[in-house]
Motif scaffolding. Sequence first.
Motif, PDB file in Angstrom:
ATOM      1  N   ASN A  26      31.348  19.522 -14.810  1.00 47.89           N
ATOM      2  CA  ASN A  26      30.007  18.800 -14.994  1.00 47.89           C
ATOM      3  C   ASN A  26      29.613  18.352 -16.553  1.00 47.89           C
ATOM      4  N   ARG A  27      29.810  19.394 -17.021  1.00 44.96           N
ATOM      5  CA  ARG A  27      29.551  19.230 -18.672  1.00 44.96           C
ATOM      6  C   ARG A  27      30.430  18.289 -19.370  1.00 44.96           C
ATOM      7  N   ALA A  28      31.706  18.077 -18.921  1.00 42.78           N
ATOM      8  CA  ALA A  28      32.706  17.384 -19.440  1.00 42.78           C
ATOM      9  C   ALA A  28      32.376  15.876 -18.830  1.00 42.78           C
ATOM     10  N   GLY A  29      31.476  15.566 -17.803  1.00 44.26           N
ATOM     11  CA  GLY A  29      31.266  14.347 -17.306  1.00 44.26           C
ATOM     12  C   GLY A  29      31.988  13.894 -15.928  1.00 44.26           C
ATOM     13  N   LEU A  30      32.880  15.011 -15.647  1.00 49.18           N
ATOM     14  CA  LEU A  30      33.714  14.771 -14.371  1.00 49.18           C
ATOM     15  C   LEU A  30      32.962  15.107 -13.111  1.00 49.18           C
ATOM     16  N   ASN A  31      32.307  14.107 -12.574  1.00 50.96           N
ATOM     17  CA  ASN A  31      31.315  14.648 -11.463  1.00 50.96           C
ATOM     18  C   ASN A  31      32.054  14.281 -10.076  1.00 50.96           C
ATOM     19  N   HIS A  32      33.087  13.450  -9.871  1.00 51.50           N
ATOM     20  CA  HIS A  32      33.772  13.290  -8.885  1.00 51.50           C
ATOM     21  C   HIS A  32      34.678  14.327  -8.403  1.00 51.50           C
ATOM     22  N   VAL A  33      34.216  15.590  -7.932  1.00 56.48           N
ATOM     23  CA  VAL A  33      34.926  16.710  -7.686  1.00 56.48           C
ATOM     24  C   VAL A  33      35.001  16.918  -6.144  1.00 56.48           C
ATOM     25  N   ALA A  34      36.342  17.196  -5.731  1.00 57.11           N
ATOM     26  CA  ALA A  34      36.510  17.392  -4.438  1.00 57.11           C
ATOM     27  C   ALA A  34      36.953  18.825  -3.845  1.00 57.11           C
ATOM     28  N   LEU A  35      36.597  19.713  -3.040  1.00 55.51           N
ATOM     29  CA  LEU A  35      36.990  21.184  -3.091  1.00 55.51           C
ATOM     30  C   LEU A  35      37.976  21.125  -1.993  1.00 55.51           C
ATOM     31  N   VAL A  36      39.204  21.534  -2.243  1.00 56.76           N
ATOM     32  CA  VAL A  36      40.166  21.507  -1.315  1.00 56.76           C
ATOM     33  C   VAL A  36      40.460  22.626  -0.365  1.00 56.76           C
ATOM     34  N   SER A  37      40.425  22.630   0.887  1.00 58.99           N
ATOM     35  CA  SER A  37      40.718  23.449   1.931  1.00 58.99           C
ATOM     36  C   SER A  37      41.550  23.096   2.922  1.00 58.99           C
ATOM     37  N   VAL A  38      42.012  24.214   3.781  1.00 56.80           N
ATOM     38  CA  VAL A  38      42.765  24.042   4.780  1.00 56.80           C
ATOM     39  C   VAL A  38      42.357  23.766   6.008  1.00 56.80           C
ATOM     40  N   GLY A  39      42.856  23.087   7.031  1.00 57.10           N
ATOM     41  CA  GLY A  39      42.285  22.653   8.087  1.00 57.10           C
ATOM     42  C   GLY A  39      41.686  23.958   8.768  1.00 57.10           C
ATOM     43  N   GLU A  40      40.838  23.779  10.044  1.00 58.40           N
ATOM     44  CA  GLU A  40      40.482  24.893  10.998  1.00 58.40           C
ATOM     45  C   GLU A  40      41.410  25.402  11.779  1.00 58.40           C
ATOM     46  N   GLU A  41      41.822  26.835  11.628  1.00 56.82           N
ATOM     47  CA  GLU A  41      42.749  27.409  12.573  1.00 56.82           C
ATOM     48  C   GLU A  41      42.428  27.212  13.948  1.00 56.82           C
ATOM     49  N   LYS A  42      43.195  27.005  14.860  1.00 55.99           N
ATOM     50  CA  LYS A  42      42.993  26.828  16.475  1.00 55.99           C
ATOM     51  C   LYS A  42      43.200  28.235  16.672  1.00 55.99           C
ATOM     52  N   THR A  43      42.174  28.588  17.678  1.00 56.55           N
ATOM     53  CA  THR A  43      42.260  29.858  18.242  1.00 56.55           C
ATOM     54  C   THR A  43      42.355  30.037  19.665  1.00 56.55           C
TER      55      THR A  43
END
Length: 147
Positions: free
Chosen positions: A130-147
Amino acid sequence: MGASLGSKSRGGRSRRAPMAEINVTPLVDVMLVLLIIFMVTAPLLVAGVPVDLPESRAGALDQQAKPVQIALDKDGALFIDDQPVSDAALPQRLSAIAAEPAPPEGRRIYLRADKALDYGRVMRVMGELNRAGLNHVALVSVGEEKT
């Protein structure tokens, strides 16, 4: 009462017409083998920092330009595009990334953090982004586990 099965020429020899069909079975066999080889090897080509990502029900993003990937492994080590970066050098590296010309849709940053990490560690990295001005941040995750 006889039936003639083949055409006969004058000398009594049978004459065959040239075959106008192509046998595609070997071609299909080779293509299927190549398809299986590519399906098996394609997931192995993805190289990067091993991170145990959390699960999410969010859908995938449609992205044309190659994003910058920032990763935090389970020990808290920081990587930018698979290159290790110290905490002290992070602000300078992010400023250099922000100074580069951005694509028309904006510069996208993918943040991958191990699920065993402390929440504060991830938030410190997001604060530097945010301080560097990079505001398009996407948090990467894996898909939901099927139980």
